[in-house]
Design a protein around this motif. Structure first.
Motif, PDB file in Angstrom:
ATOM      1  N   TRP A 163       0.830  -1.201   0.000  1.00 46.75           N
ATOM      2  CA  TRP A 163       0.000   0.000   0.000  1.00 46.75           C
ATOM      3  C   TRP A 163       0.866   1.253   0.000  1.00 46.75           C
ATOM      4  O   TRP A 163       1.851   1.342   0.731  1.00 46.75           O
ATOM      5  N   ASP A 164       0.453   2.232  -0.818  1.00 49.34           N
ATOM      6  CA  ASP A 164       0.955   3.599  -0.745  1.00 49.34           C
ATOM      7  C   ASP A 164      -0.173   4.478  -0.211  1.00 49.34           C
ATOM      8  O   ASP A 164      -1.349   4.226  -0.480  1.00 49.34           O
ATOM      9  N   PHE A 165       0.177   5.539   0.495  1.00 49.53           N
ATOM     10  CA  PHE A 165      -0.852   6.369   1.122  1.00 49.53           C
ATOM     11  C   PHE A 165      -0.866   7.776   0.546  1.00 49.53           C
ATOM     12  O   PHE A 165      -1.788   8.153  -0.144  1.00 49.53           O
ATOM     13  N   GLY A 166       0.130   8.560   0.781  1.00 43.65           N
ATOM     14  CA  GLY A 166       0.174   9.901   0.212  1.00 43.65           C
ATOM     15  C   GLY A 166      -0.733  10.868   0.940  1.00 43.65           C
ATOM     16  O   GLY A 166      -1.577  10.492   1.767  1.00 43.65           O
ATOM     17  N   THR A 167      -0.582  12.141   0.599  1.00 48.02           N
ATOM     18  CA  THR A 167      -1.309  13.185   1.318  1.00 48.02           C
ATOM     19  C   THR A 167      -2.808  13.162   1.028  1.00 48.02           C
ATOM     20  O   THR A 167      -3.615  13.477   1.902  1.00 48.02           O
ATOM     21  N   THR A 168      -3.205  12.797  -0.184  1.00 50.04           N
ATOM     22  CA  THR A 168      -4.634  12.831  -0.528  1.00 50.04           C
ATOM     23  C   THR A 168      -5.417  11.776   0.244  1.00 50.04           C
ATOM     24  O   THR A 168      -6.489  12.058   0.785  1.00 50.04           O
ATOM     25  N   LEU A 232       4.065   5.195  10.693  1.00 51.76           N
ATOM     26  CA  LEU A 232       4.323   5.068   9.251  1.00 51.76           C
ATOM     27  C   LEU A 232       4.086   6.422   8.617  1.00 51.76           C
ATOM     28  O   LEU A 232       3.009   7.015   8.806  1.00 51.76           O
ATOM     29  N   MET A 233       5.044   6.920   7.854  1.00 53.25           N
ATOM     30  CA  MET A 233       4.920   8.232   7.248  1.00 53.25           C
ATOM     31  C   MET A 233       4.129   8.168   5.937  1.00 53.25           C
ATOM     32  O   MET A 233       4.020   7.121   5.302  1.00 53.25           O
ATOM     33  N   HIS A 234       3.608   9.316   5.522  1.00 53.69           N
ATOM     34  CA  HIS A 234       2.721   9.382   4.359  1.00 53.69           C
ATOM     35  C   HIS A 234       3.408   8.986   3.061  1.00 53.69           C
ATOM     36  O   HIS A 234       2.752   8.537   2.116  1.00 53.69           O
ATOM     37  N   ASP A 235       4.732   9.168   2.995  1.00 49.94           N
ATOM     38  CA  ASP A 235       5.462   8.885   1.761  1.00 49.94           C
ATOM     39  C   ASP A 235       6.138   7.517   1.790  1.00 49.94           C
ATOM     40  O   ASP A 235       6.982   7.226   0.933  1.00 49.94           O
TER      41      ASP A 235
END
Length: 264
Positions: A163-168, A232-235
């Motif tokens: 999974w990737d998360f990102g700011t959105t 876990l950080m957003h990037d």
């Protein structure tokens, strides 16, 4: 004497479909459908005016159910849930909450305060979900304080998802849960005040992904317990892991364990 707080909310199908879309699922939920486990997190909002918010964007402690613990940083450290029956979209539900326990302790990095909330969510007078929510409060980190050492995650999973998360995605999940905690969207605050390396991916969002994996593997989830072990950080890319004994965890890109869980 325990103080109980009660709220009612309609399990709006449109909001559930918005969460499905945020999680990359097909938006299929309609009135009368059972909600996936943990989707109740997007209901029972408690909006407060800006004057009632703390510096972190959360409602100030001491003005509602949660007492003032005297420490500025709040984290959702974990919890456990018992699913007695499905919540249905489109129907009214009642949530009753109580502070089950509070405690102060001295940790390796200074004083800590712990609050455990118990929530019971009912429809048609029948309790469908019982949830215990563990919160931790602590001081801001010293500028020269070493970063906590995270545990190393297992690598013996039977199934995994990346999974990737990102700011959105973090913004949308904050909006759906009405979570104003600035560590999830205010980079300057997250790094400059609370000492993180970026925006923090919500612990409940990681728990939600683990629960959905457990539901797919088990058919239904009867109980679930989780504990956050490292942010876990957003990037950062995360690996959501399942082992056939009902053990689950989130592994960060450097191999650290960010969350551990179990499901039945």
């Amino acid at each position: 004497m325990q103080v109980t707080e009660s709220q009612t909310d309609v399990m709006d199908p449109a909001r559930a479909r918005a969460l499905q879309a945020t999680l990359g699922m097909q938006a299929t939920i309609d009135a009368g459908d059972p909600l996936p486990p943990f989707f109740h997190q997007i209901y029972f909002w408690q909006p407060e005016p800006p004057t009632q918010l703390g510096r972190d964007g959360h409602p100030r402690t001491g003005i509602g159910l949660i007492p003032d613990m005297g420490l500025p940083r709040r984290m959702w450290a974990g919890g456990r849930l018992e699913f007695h029956g499905p919540l249905r979209a489109g129907a009214m539900a009642e949530k009753r909450s109580v502070v089950e326990s509070t405690a102060h302790k001295e940790g390796r990095t200074g004083p800590l305060a712990f609050v455990t909330l118990r929530h019971e969510i009912a429809q048609d007078g029948v309790i469908r979900v019982t949830e215990w929510q563990d919160l931790v409060y602590r001081h801001d980190p010293a500028p020269d304080a070493p970063a906590p050492v995270a545990p190393i995650a297992q690598t013996d999973e039977d199934i995994s998802e990346t999974w990737d998360f990102g700011t959105t995605r973090l913004f949308r999940y904050s909006a759906l849960t009405f979570n104003g905690h600035r560590i999830h969207y205010d980079l300057d605050y997250a790094t400059g005040v609370e000492g993180y390396q970026g925006l923090v991916t919500h612990g409940p969002l990681l728990a939600q992904l683990l629960m959905l994996v457990a539901e797919r593997q088990l058919g239904s989830v009867q109980s679930f317990a989780f504990r956050a072990t490292a942010p876990l950080m957003h990037d950062e890319c995360a690996t959501i892991c399942w082992r056939n004994d009902g053990t689950l965890w989130v592994r960060g890109p450097d191999g650290r364990q960010c969350m551990a869980a179990s499901a039945t």
